[in-house]
Motif scaffolding. Structure first.
Motif, mmCIF file in Angstrom:
data_model
loop_
_atom_site.group_PDB
_atom_site.id
_atom_site.type_symbol
_atom_site.label_atom_id
_atom_site.label_comp_id
_atom_site.label_asym_id
_atom_site.label_seq_id
_atom_site.Cartn_x
_atom_site.Cartn_y
_atom_site.Cartn_z
ATOM 1 N N ALA A 146 0.837 -1.172 -0.076
ATOM 2 C CA ALA A 146 -0.046 0.072 -0.130
ATOM 3 C C ALA A 146 0.925 1.183 -0.062
ATOM 4 O O ALA A 146 2.032 1.043 0.420
ATOM 5 N N VAL A 147 0.169 2.522 -0.367
ATOM 6 C CA VAL A 147 0.924 3.507 -0.640
ATOM 7 C C VAL A 147 0.242 4.538 0.198
ATOM 8 O O VAL A 147 -1.029 4.549 0.034
ATOM 9 N N PRO A 148 0.725 5.442 1.169
ATOM 10 C CA PRO A 148 0.187 6.808 1.733
ATOM 11 C C PRO A 148 -0.559 7.725 0.795
ATOM 12 O O PRO A 148 -0.037 7.717 -0.486
ATOM 13 N N VAL A 149 -1.747 8.273 1.106
ATOM 14 C CA VAL A 149 -2.378 9.180 0.303
ATOM 15 C C VAL A 149 -2.054 10.727 1.199
ATOM 16 O O VAL A 149 -2.154 10.607 2.321
ATOM 17 N N ALA A 150 -1.780 11.575 0.180
ATOM 18 C CA ALA A 150 -1.170 12.836 0.516
ATOM 19 C C ALA A 150 -2.424 13.318 1.442
ATOM 20 O O ALA A 150 -3.586 13.423 0.969
ATOM 21 N N GLY A 151 -1.939 14.146 2.487
ATOM 22 C CA GLY A 151 -2.976 14.863 3.498
ATOM 23 C C GLY A 151 -4.049 14.035 4.140
ATOM 24 O O GLY A 151 -5.115 14.626 4.345
ATOM 25 N N SER A 152 -3.722 12.824 4.139
ATOM 26 C CA SER A 152 -4.930 11.802 4.853
ATOM 27 C C SER A 152 -3.938 10.547 5.526
ATOM 28 O O SER A 152 -2.735 10.355 5.370
ATOM 29 N N ASP A 153 -4.662 9.869 6.465
ATOM 30 C CA ASP A 153 -4.107 8.736 6.933
ATOM 31 C C ASP A 153 -4.586 7.474 6.220
ATOM 32 O O ASP A 153 -4.286 6.583 6.689
ATOM 33 N N ALA A 154 -5.194 7.508 5.206
ATOM 34 C CA ALA A 154 -5.513 6.738 4.202
ATOM 35 C C ALA A 154 -4.431 5.739 3.412
ATOM 36 O O ALA A 154 -3.351 6.455 3.258
ATOM 37 N N LEU A 155 -4.618 4.670 2.955
ATOM 38 C CA LEU A 155 -3.737 4.049 2.251
ATOM 39 C C LEU A 155 -4.327 3.541 0.944
ATOM 40 O O LEU A 155 -5.431 3.327 0.933
ATOM 41 N N PHE A 156 -3.276 3.573 0.056
ATOM 42 C CA PHE A 156 -3.956 3.242 -1.308
ATOM 43 C C PHE A 156 -3.368 1.561 -1.865
ATOM 44 O O PHE A 156 -2.306 1.648 -1.852
ATOM 45 N N VAL A 189 7.018 6.359 0.447
ATOM 46 C CA VAL A 189 7.801 7.173 1.420
ATOM 47 C C VAL A 189 6.635 8.369 1.576
ATOM 48 O O VAL A 189 6.090 9.103 0.776
ATOM 49 N N ALA A 190 6.731 8.647 2.855
ATOM 50 C CA ALA A 190 5.410 9.380 3.399
ATOM 51 C C ALA A 190 5.900 10.813 3.243
ATOM 52 O O ALA A 190 6.916 11.241 3.108
ATOM 53 N N GLU A 191 4.969 11.788 3.178
ATOM 54 C CA GLU A 191 5.237 13.313 2.812
ATOM 55 C C GLU A 191 6.223 13.655 3.973
ATOM 56 O O GLU A 191 6.169 13.635 5.249
ATOM 57 N N ALA A 248 3.741 9.835 -1.436
ATOM 58 C CA ALA A 248 2.226 9.735 -1.295
ATOM 59 C C ALA A 248 1.449 10.028 -2.497
ATOM 60 O O ALA A 248 2.205 10.809 -3.488
ATOM 61 N N ILE A 249 0.373 9.539 -2.807
ATOM 62 C CA ILE A 249 -0.687 9.644 -3.696
ATOM 63 C C ILE A 249 -1.453 11.015 -3.626
ATOM 64 O O ILE A 249 -1.975 11.173 -2.545
#
Length: 230
Positions: A11-21, A61-63, A143-144
């Motif tokens: 999974a990849v982090p979503v920018a500005g969120s704690d959600a994962l893609f 890689v997180a923001e 992040a996406i």
């Protein structure tokens, strides 16, 4: 019914969120900028071709952080390739160019890290590129950024520095096959699924990196991606 051992979900982090893609598949487009095609010994607007990386090759890689990528084994010539990554948000097959925008969930910055010596050997022997392209941690990704509107990214600076010095610098508008065309063509061969990532190709300037190098990639509107080779 139970699993023999717990499944591992990439999974990849979503920018500005704690959600994962969640990542389903990783598709990569080869030689999709003219000047990169030339530096690799090719020219012209050939039909797009694709190779794949395993889903768990992602190195998220997180923001605001710097990721660490272990220098891979079995190579003495590791190359960087900065790329715009398209995240697919719904299933589709035989997608038209006109409808492609509706399948894009978001965008990210990616690095298609390449064991160039192993890739060159595979090319010479007519073998698959798997060991050169699909190894562990070979797909660092930022992040996406979710799409705010249906318009595709068709332009914007794409840039990579290594240890603060410029290596790659171009514009997304120089893609031979743009995002919409790539999605449409790829969907003729595979049913695209929510969770697919498409690495859209790299501009000219690819070169070797070594242990201890700091790589920083940027794409207009998508922030940056930093990794250190350890």
């Amino acid at each position: 019914m139970s699993y023999v051992f717990p499944p591992v979900a990439a999974a990849v982090p979503v920018a500005g969120s704690d959600a994962l893609f969640p990542v389903h598949r990783i598709y990569c487009v080869g030689r999709n900028y003219v000047d990169h095609a030339k530096e690799m010994g090719h020219s012209g607007r050939e039909a797009p071709f694709f190779f794949m990386k395993p889903a768990d090759a992602v190195l998220p890689v997180a923001e605001g952080t710097t990721g660490e990528m272990p220098y891979p084994s079995m190579t003495k010539n590791l190359h960087h390739e900065i790329e715009l990554v398209v995240a697919i948000g719904k299933d589709g097959k035989d997608i038209s160019v006109e409808d492609a925008a509706s399948y894009v969930w978001g965008y990210a910055i990616g690095l298609d890290m390449t064991r160039r010596d192993l890739q060159a050997e595979a090319k010479e022997l007519g073998r698959p590129w798997c060991t050169g392209k699909g190894f562990d941690n070979s797909a660092p990704i930022s992040a996406i950024y979710p799409v705010a509107q249906t318009k595709l990214i068709n332009e914007g600076n794409i840039h990579l520095d290594v240890n603060g010095a410029q290596r790659q610098d171009s514009d997304i508008r120089k893609l031979i096959w743009n995002v919409a065309e790539t999605i449409a063509y790829l969907s003729k061969f595979y049913e695209l699924k929510a969770g697919d990532l498409i690495f859209t190709g790299t501009p000219e300037g690819v070169a070797a990196v070594k242990q201890g190098d700091l790589l920083e990639g940027r794409i207009a509107g998508l922030g940056s991606l930093k990794i250190k080779l350890v």
